[in-house]
Structure formats: C-alpha cells, structure tokens
Scaffold this active site. Sequence first.
Site, mmCIF file in Angstrom:
data_model
loop_
_atom_site.group_PDB
_atom_site.id
_atom_site.type_symbol
_atom_site.label_atom_id
_atom_site.label_comp_id
_atom_site.label_asym_id
_atom_site.label_seq_id
_atom_site.Cartn_x
_atom_site.Cartn_y
_atom_site.Cartn_z
ATOM 1 C CE LYS A 93 -4.049 1.951 0.336
ATOM 2 N NZ LYS A 93 -3.632 2.811 -0.792
ATOM 3 C CD GLN A 114 3.205 4.647 2.432
ATOM 4 O OE1 GLN A 114 3.789 5.555 1.864
ATOM 5 N NE2 GLN A 114 2.104 4.860 3.119
ATOM 6 C CE LYS A 117 3.995 7.841 5.948
ATOM 7 N NZ LYS A 117 3.792 8.792 4.822
ATOM 8 C CE LYS A 129 4.554 7.433 -1.955
ATOM 9 N NZ LYS A 129 3.611 7.821 -0.912
ATOM 10 N N GLY A 168 -3.058 8.093 -4.289
ATOM 11 C CA GLY A 168 -2.486 9.323 -4.820
ATOM 12 C C GLY A 168 -1.295 9.792 -4.000
ATOM 13 C CG ASP A 169 2.912 10.965 -2.941
ATOM 14 O OD1 ASP A 169 2.755 10.775 -1.727
ATOM 15 O OD2 ASP A 169 3.910 11.535 -3.419
ATOM 16 C CB THR A 212 -2.460 13.744 4.770
ATOM 17 O OG1 THR A 212 -2.699 12.596 3.952
ATOM 18 C CG2 THR A 212 -1.004 13.745 5.189
ATOM 19 C CG ASN A 244 -5.014 16.984 0.116
ATOM 20 O OD1 ASN A 244 -4.644 16.264 1.035
ATOM 21 N ND2 ASN A 244 -6.272 17.078 -0.231
ATOM 22 C CB SER A 381 -5.490 4.834 1.798
ATOM 23 O OG SER A 381 -5.362 5.988 1.010
#
Length: 450
Positions: A93, A114, A117, A129, A168-169, A212, A244, A381
């Site tokens: 993820k 990630q 996290k 990623k 998304g990123d 976030t 964002n 997510s």
Amino acid sequence: MSFKSTYLQGVYENVCKRNAGETEFLQAVREVLESLEPVVEKRDDLVKAGIIDRIVEPERFIQFRVSWVDDNGTVQVNRGFRVQFNSAIGPYKGGLRLHPTVCASVIKFLGFEQIFKNSLTGLPMGGGKGGSDFDPKGKSDAEVMRFCQSFMTELSKHIGADTDVPAGDIGVGAREIGYMFGQYKRLRNEFTGVLTGKGLSYGGSLARTQATGYGLLYFTQEMLKSMKKDSMAGKTVVISGSGNVAIYATEKAVEMGAKVVALSDSNGYIYDPNGVNLDVVKQIKEVERGRISEYVKRVSGAEYHEGCKQIWTVKCDIALPCATQNELDQESAKALIANGVIAVAEGANMPSTPEAVEEFLKAGVMFAPAKAANAGGVATSGLEMSQNSMRYSWSFEEVDSKLKGIMENIFHNAYNASKEYGAEGNLVMGANIAGFLKVADAMKWQGVAY
C-alpha cells in the site's frame, strides 16, 4: 558514519554498495537503522532470522516505459516505477507520485518509509510506492488521461485489491486516480478496490481528502497534551506548502484555536499576520491551480516573499513542514529554535534533514516524524479499502472519528516504544521501533520465503 552495532554497520554498508548514489533511499535507511540499535541488543532472535538484512531490500522493484501522445501528436516517453517493498502484514500500500524528480531512489525511500508508517496505523497494509517522472503541470486533461492510461496499462499487471493497492501522492489527485481506475477496469473487467483516493461516486471514502492534514493535527494535539499538558489553542503556526496536506492542516489547526500565519509553494511564501484566509487559498490552489503569490493581491496586509526556505524564519510556536523531502535544513532548524518553536510535526515525507532533526532533539523541541505524524492519509486509504471490501460506506463523522483514534494510538505507540527502549520522548526512535517490531515479528513467523 558508524554504528555501535557491527551488525547494523554491516547491513548499512551493504545497502550503500547495492544502492550507490541513491541518496534519498540511503538517508531513510540510515535513519531507521540508527533507531534500531537498542532493538538489536534486546532481540537477538531478529538478528539470527536476518530480518533487518531482508527488510532493507525490496521484495520487488518494477521499472517500465510509459509512451503517450501529446496534444500536438508528438510521442512522449516517461519512466514508470513501482516498488513492492514489504508484504509481511498485508497487501502493498502506498501512493503514486507524478513529478519530474521521481527516480528509483525517491521511490525506494518512500516505499521503505511506507512499511513502518503503514505498520503504525494498526491496519493490515504492507509498504509500497510508485510513480513517474511525468509532470502533470501545464498538461491538458486529455494529455493527463492518455498518460494515465498508458501508465496503468503496464502497472495493472502488478497490482490488485489483495496484492497491491496504490493511492495518490504529489501530482496524483482525483483526476489522475479516476483515469487510472477507468483504465484498470477496462483492462481487467472487474470493479474492485484496487486504488484508493477514488471519487465518492465510485467507491471513494469521505474524509480522504482531509485525512493527512487532519491526521497531522490530531497527532500534534495529542503530542502537546501528553508531553506538555498543552494544546493547539492560541498557538501561532507556520505551515510549508499549499497543497492538499497544507490546506487541511490549516483548516484543522484553525478549528483547534490556532492561528496559521504562513504558507508556501515552490516559488515563495506568504505571511499574513492576521491569520491566513483559507477560503482565498482554496480558491487559488484548488480551483484555479494558481501560485500562492496571488494571495497578496486579494488580501490586504499580507506579504509575499520569493524563495520558500525563509518561511522558517517566521516566528511561530508550531512548525508543520508539508511540502517535500529535505526542505527544512539545519540552518532553518536553528532559526525556528531561536524564535521559540516548541513543536515540529512533519506533514510531508522526510521534510527535515538528519541535521535538522538532531538540532530539534538536542534543543528539547517536540518532534513528530513523518512516518507517524502524516500517516492519516494512508490510514484513511486503509479505511477506504475496508469499505470497498464490504461494498459499504461510512459517514464523514465515522471516518473522521476512526482517523482521530488511529492518530492518537500512533502517538502513544511511538511514545511507549521510546520509553521502553531508553529514549523517552524521542518519537523518531519510538516510531521506527514500534513500526519495525510489528513487521519484524510477522516476517519471523513467515519464514525466509520473503
């Protein structure tokens, strides 16, 4: 640099040899390995099982060509990437980033971070990623669509709802996710929760847009409350970025009674002593996709300064770097400390250099590392994945409440780990250890197949 542990020194030297020149990735690995010194002393079983040797090597790294045709009929070629770093606790993820700076090192650094996290959220998600050096800025909707379709044509071979779920990123918002999801559905003939950050009309989650930024403030508030018996109320806040994360961090900070006085973009920063007018910022950034400098033309009393680094010279109680990696260096950290900052929480991925982090910790400034403080996006997510699996959706309030609980738990897990391993209050060490141990135990139980 050298470690006290000869084992960790050997692991790091091996990573440097195999990934020569990949500075972002090596920085991320070094920071985690430094935190694991006390774990290596206590957990010889993890050393014997080769957990650390394995966790620094991706399970899979995919690089591919993305060819697409621009509006002039010219063929363009970009590089696409996906790193599937670790699946010990769940499907891979992690987001997809579209930006000219995307390369193997950046993708591996983000994928490595990630792992920990995602582990900290308590949800069953592994680390991954991806992205491309394609720049969506200045491209038409039709060009973005053609790129996304080409990108997904290759990526679709490697992902799935129970295998790897991208999100998304930077550079990937609702538009890009929509185009990618449409292409995946066309290719695979199935409607699954293969991407998160989707539009609400086709399986997206309420509160994902805000997650976030809101999560960053839930973490910061809990950190202030638990470590200093304090709160965000009445605090002056500086936030870098104006995308964002920064926008919704600003919204939640104001809701908590703080005053946000500065925001930035890659060209420069605005300073508004009266408190940033978020409605104006949203109009410029979300509707017009304009530059932050436009703000001073619409709000009297506000100032605009070229260059974004100087934002950290603005006096504040709380600093929230929400732009990009390594944006806050040692000099900026010293400026913040001299101006009396009491807490720094990272909204972007690895925005503070190692030297800056050292300055904050040395000065007794509360410091919340990205893998803990900005985990709200991936946590939501994960909640979107759950809703997709159930073919169901929760209300905004339900998702927001779950998010708040997750962020508060992340703080306490990181703080408790820092205490248990002899570094009470060092949340960098605590977050790394807490995130690592869950994944490490899962890897140990699963043998050496991965």
